[in-house]
Design an enzyme around this catalytic site. Structure first.
Site, PDB file in Angstrom:
ATOM      1  N   LYS A  94      30.097  42.744  48.678  1.00  0.00           N
ATOM      2  CA  LYS A  94      29.496  41.402  48.676  1.00  0.00           C
ATOM      3  C   LYS A  94      29.800  40.711  49.998  1.00  0.00           C
ATOM      4  CE  LYS A  94      29.322  37.176  45.839  1.00  0.00           C
ATOM      5  NZ  LYS A  94      29.822  36.510  44.617  1.00  0.00           N
ATOM      6  N   SER A 102      26.491  34.538  41.360  1.00  0.00           N
ATOM      7  CA  SER A 102      26.101  34.655  42.746  1.00  0.00           C
ATOM      8  C   SER A 102      26.072  36.098  43.258  1.00  0.00           C
ATOM      9  CB  SER A 102      27.082  33.860  43.613  1.00  0.00           C
ATOM     10  OG  SER A 102      28.397  34.393  43.517  1.00  0.00           O
ATOM     11  N   SER A 143      30.186  34.587  38.100  1.00  0.00           N
ATOM     12  CA  SER A 143      29.332  35.240  39.089  1.00  0.00           C
ATOM     13  C   SER A 143      29.471  36.753  39.168  1.00  0.00           C
ATOM     14  CB  SER A 143      29.587  34.636  40.477  1.00  0.00           C
ATOM     15  OG  SER A 143      29.029  33.348  40.561  1.00  0.00           O
TER      16      SER A 143
END
Length: 492
Positions: free
Chosen positions: A78, A158, A182
């Site tokens: 990420k 997210s 998330s």
């Protein structure tokens, strides 16, 4: 033979160890899959050379008999984790072009365990969002689609790039971060597994901060075993993080067991929210049947302050974001906007206006407001009191149960654009995940079924502090009984 990019982390690790294929073959297969899946927009930066270099080292290690736990396994990272020599943006223009000279502790741990990096995954900007529509680098598109409908679906947020990449089989596993859900919500939306460990299990050092008292890294992968493998490699004490837990890392994979005899699993009555879709209710009942079949005793519990969790979270998290994001001012790194004749204050304002997206600006403004003189006690102090009450609810529940079982999200994936005009509707996606985040508890989403349109739905297991093993075991019990094998049809 099964295509290499259809294999799990465990299968790739074991196949390289046993000589069934080389680490280079694995890296080349996933690099090709990443390149072919660009319509998903899951990656901001691709790093095929990193994956190949790690693979070359893995093949040398195998020849020397010195294989490491993740040798031959390439991962998606990420873009919130700082990676030495590779751009790290947090999906924001304000950090575009920022290349760290240091490595986050989590990625350093993974690379030390032998993993390679396929690239930096797209996400909601500064991890603020539930649909991956706030990225400055474009929306991530879920690999899933409704039957007969080409409307692009949200992969959750997210960590939407992470969930899309794993679900599409272009990465066997990925790192995510979870502030209010998330990791878990995008895992549920895309039919994969993801675990948020106890706050402090994984170091936050080198992870771009959103809300420091809530942010926690964790793995996302195809199944529970893979999550256990990756979490072992990611976790550990870090003196550079003052909130890091100085505790040994358990052997979660080796201890995995789907036998829940002797366990009491609580069903919180307050999670039966008004307007809950019938299929979510049915999935929950099915999950209860799964864990009962695994030997668990089911008890009803009460978490009376659940209704206040979302309001408290959306005061505390923006307040911390307002403070954390003050460092992005155009002076030291990242974007700098300097209009002609502008002074220092003008540069600050221009840089932040140009660099931050609308959702980030909204949360900064909310956070600044609730921390301002005259409102601090009315909002921020009250929210912290509510947070303490929510944590106490969980502590009292552990007197009668060992784990909690809930839905992960109140619906399946929605179409991109469907909720972006209504921030409150978007925030409600976190209704089941936020309470455990406020309490710092380990929690996991496991795919457990499909909705009427054939889209994935997830169940959430919440555990006591530091009981990742119990959470993983219950997740494995659900996984085995749900038999979830659905995957998106390739359209990209």
């Amino acid at each position: 033979m099964t295509a290499l990019n259809d294999l799990t982390v465990a299968a790739l690790r074991d196949g390289v160890r046993d000589g069934a294929f080389s680490a280079r073959e694995v890296a080349e297969a996933f690099n090709a899959a990443v390149a072919a899946a660009r319509p998903l927009n899951a990656f901001i930066t691709e790093t095929p050379d990193h994956a190949l270099a790690a693979a070359a080292q893995a093949d040398r290690d195998r020849a020397a008999g010195t294989l490491r736990p993740l040798s031959g396994v390439p991962l998606g990272i990420k873009d919130l984790f700082c990676t030495r020599g590779t751009q790290t943006t947090a999906a924001s223009r304000i950090l575009e072009g920022f290349t760290p000279t240091y490595e986050s502790t989590v990625t350093a741990n993974l690379f030390a365990a032998g993993a390679g990096m396929l690239g930096k995954l797209n996400m909601d900007q500064f991890a603020m969002g539930s649909s991956n529509e706030t990225s400055a680098f474009g929306n991530v598109i879920s690999p899933w689609r409704r039957p007969g409908d080409t409307a692009p679906l949200a992969p959750g947020g997210s960590s939407g790039g992470s969930s899309a990449a794993v679900a599409a089989r272009i990465a066997p596993g990925a790192t995510g971060t979870d502030t209010g859900g998330s990791i878990r919500q995008p895992a549920a939306f895309t039919g994969i597994s993801g675990i948020k460990p106890t706050y402090g299990r994984c170091s936050r050092w080198g992870v771009v901060a959103f809300a420091s008292s809530l942010d926690q890294a964790g793995p996302m992968a195809r199944d529970v075993r893979d999550c256990a493998i990756l979490l072992e490699a990611m976790s550990g004490f870090d003196a550079k993080d003052s909130t890091s837990l100085d505790l040994p890392v358990p052997a979660w994979e080796r201890s995995l067991s789907p036998d829940l005899r002797g366990k009491r699993i609580g069903v919180p009555r307050e999670y039966r929210v008004d307007g809950m879709p019938a299929e979510i209710e049915a999935l929950w009942e099915q999950g209860i049947a799964f864990v009962r079949d695994a030997g668990a005793e089911i008890v009803e519990v009460s978490l009376p302050h659940t209704r206040y969790a979302l309001p408290a979270y959306y005061i505390i998290a923006p307040a911390e974001a307002s403070s954390n994001l003050a460092r992005y001012d155009g002076v030291r790194y990242g974007l700098r906007e300097l209009p002609d004749g502008a002074g220092l204050q003008d540069m600050y304002a221009a840089t932040r206006a140009a660099g931050f997206g609308a959702e980030v600006r909204r949360r900064i403004l909310i956070g600044t407001y609730v921390l301002s003189a005259g409102f601090y006690d009315a909002y921020y102090t009250q929210a912290q009191k509510v947070r303490a009450l929510i944590a106490r609810d969980f502590e009292q529940a552990w007197a009668t149960c060992d784990l909690l079982l809930t839905p992960t999200a109140p619906s399946a994936a929605f179409a991109l654009g469907e909720k972006s005009a209504d921030p409150i509707a978007m925030y409600l996606n976190d209704v089941f995940t936020v309470p455990s985040s406020l309490a710092g508890l380990p929690a996991m989403s496991v795919p457990a079924g499909l909705d009427a349109q054939g889209l994935p739905l997830g169940l959430q297991v919440i555990g006591r502090p530091l009981d990742e093993q119990g959470v993983l075991d219950a997740g494995l019990a659900i996984e085995q009984r749900a038999g979830f094998v659905a995957r998106p049809d390739r359209w990209w």
